[in-house]
Design a protein around this motif. Sequence first.
Motif, PDB file in Angstrom:
ATOM      1  N   THR A   1       0.912  -1.259  -0.016  1.00  0.00           N
ATOM      2  CA  THR A   1       0.008  -0.061   0.045  1.00  0.00           C
ATOM      3  C   THR A   1       0.952   0.925  -0.031  1.00  0.00           C
ATOM      4  OG1 THR A   1      -1.737  -1.137   1.159  1.00  0.00           O
ATOM      5  CG2 THR A   1      -1.684   1.033   1.124  1.00  0.00           C
ATOM      6  N   ARG A   2       1.790   1.361   0.871  1.00  0.00           N
ATOM      7  CA  ARG A   2       2.948   2.268   0.831  1.00  0.00           C
ATOM      8  C   ARG A   2       3.554   2.806  -0.544  1.00  0.00           C
ATOM      9  NH1 ARG A   2       6.827   1.715   5.495  1.00  0.00           N
ATOM     10  NH2 ARG A   2       7.540   3.877   4.853  1.00  0.00           N
TER      11      ARG A   2
ATOM     12  N   PHE B   1       2.357   1.645  -3.512  1.00  0.00           N
ATOM     13  CA  PHE B   1       1.063   2.423  -4.384  1.00  0.00           C
ATOM     14  C   PHE B   1       1.048   3.565  -4.272  1.00  0.00           C
ATOM     15  CE2 PHE B   1      -0.394  -2.075  -5.622  1.00  0.00           C
ATOM     16  CZ  PHE B   1      -0.866  -1.851  -6.652  1.00  0.00           C
ATOM     17  N   ASN B   2       0.979   4.270  -2.906  1.00  0.00           N
ATOM     18  CA  ASN B   2       0.901   5.491  -2.675  1.00  0.00           C
ATOM     19  C   ASN B   2       1.896   6.522  -2.998  1.00  0.00           C
ATOM     20  OD1 ASN B   2      -1.513   5.013  -1.403  1.00  0.00           O
ATOM     21  ND2 ASN B   2      -0.822   4.880   0.752  1.00  0.00           N
ATOM     22  N   GLN B   3       3.003   5.902  -3.099  1.00  0.00           N
ATOM     23  CA  GLN B   3       4.445   6.459  -3.785  1.00  0.00           C
ATOM     24  C   GLN B   3       4.201   6.437  -5.449  1.00  0.00           C
ATOM     25  OE1 GLN B   3       8.058   5.113  -1.695  1.00  0.00           O
ATOM     26  NE2 GLN B   3       6.932   5.549   0.350  1.00  0.00           N
TER      27      GLN B   3
ATOM     28  N   ASN C   1      -8.765   2.141  -6.082  1.00  0.00           N
ATOM     29  CA  ASN C   1      -7.913   2.838  -4.959  1.00  0.00           C
ATOM     30  C   ASN C   1      -6.440   2.720  -5.241  1.00  0.00           C
ATOM     31  OD1 ASN C   1     -10.238   3.175  -3.605  1.00  0.00           O
ATOM     32  ND2 ASN C   1     -10.257   0.944  -2.718  1.00  0.00           N
ATOM     33  N   TYR C   2      -5.960   2.035  -6.370  1.00  0.00           N
ATOM     34  CA  TYR C   2      -4.494   1.909  -6.263  1.00  0.00           C
ATOM     35  C   TYR C   2      -3.760   2.637  -7.701  1.00  0.00           C
ATOM     36  CZ  TYR C   2      -5.441  -0.928  -2.492  1.00  0.00           C
ATOM     37  OH  TYR C   2      -5.768  -1.425  -1.211  1.00  0.00           O
ATOM     38  N   ARG C   3      -2.718   3.277  -7.562  1.00  0.00           N
ATOM     39  CA  ARG C   3      -2.342   3.999  -8.667  1.00  0.00           C
ATOM     40  C   ARG C   3      -0.869   3.247  -8.980  1.00  0.00           C
ATOM     41  NH1 ARG C   3      -1.775   9.808  -6.474  1.00  0.00           N
ATOM     42  NH2 ARG C   3      -0.805   8.583  -4.863  1.00  0.00           N
TER      43      ARG C   3
END
Length: 224
Positions: free
Chosen positions: A178-179, A181-183, A210-212
């Motif tokens: 998740t971290r 993905f957030n970056q 929800n994910y980039r």
Amino acid sequence: MRDIHSHILPGVDDGAPDIKASLEMLEAAKAAGVTSIVCTPHCREPFFDYAAMNEAFRELTAAAPDFPFTMGFEVNHSKLMDLGLEEWAPKLGVSGSNDFLLELSSRCTADDFQDYERTILALQSMGYRVIVAHPERYRAIQEDLSLAQRLIDLGCRLQASADFIDGGRLGREKKPATRLFNQMAYSFVASDAHRPEHYEMLGRIRASGNYRLRPRHMRVPSVA
């Protein structure tokens, strides 16, 4: 949607045990929106049998002739070193492309990255684009996400495995994934499917929004 990492080949590793299971996985992949699959059996102990894996690819493509499959491997770094990079890299890259799916050790340390970087540079000098499989599983990256950035700075692409949304194969991948993905550290999401349920996870990621991923490198489900 192209799935670049799947253990769908029958009877060659810890993925599909037979052709019936392979075809069940294929139906789950289609339901998740997958339109092509790169078959990536393990190139690591105790599974690797190059001839048998290529024969399994022929069996699968004969059983599902209308679906586009590509042959490749999930190449463990230690196994590649044992086999010999110069001789075996040309046999283990993704067919019809310059992609090379590289797996690191789940128990790696930061010190191991010196060896990994040398191998990555050698593969790149041979013309390969190195894709690092599921960095969220590697202990060193879990402890220090800057190591993932080191891989990106070298020119690697990072591939997340869909099972991270349920905690991951090793049970501790969700937080680092998740971290990352957030970056926007990932370029790809793949099923890393060993059974149909993993394609269900891929479908859930695709639908979630929800994910980039890194925008320039999207090839599998982007939800940006």
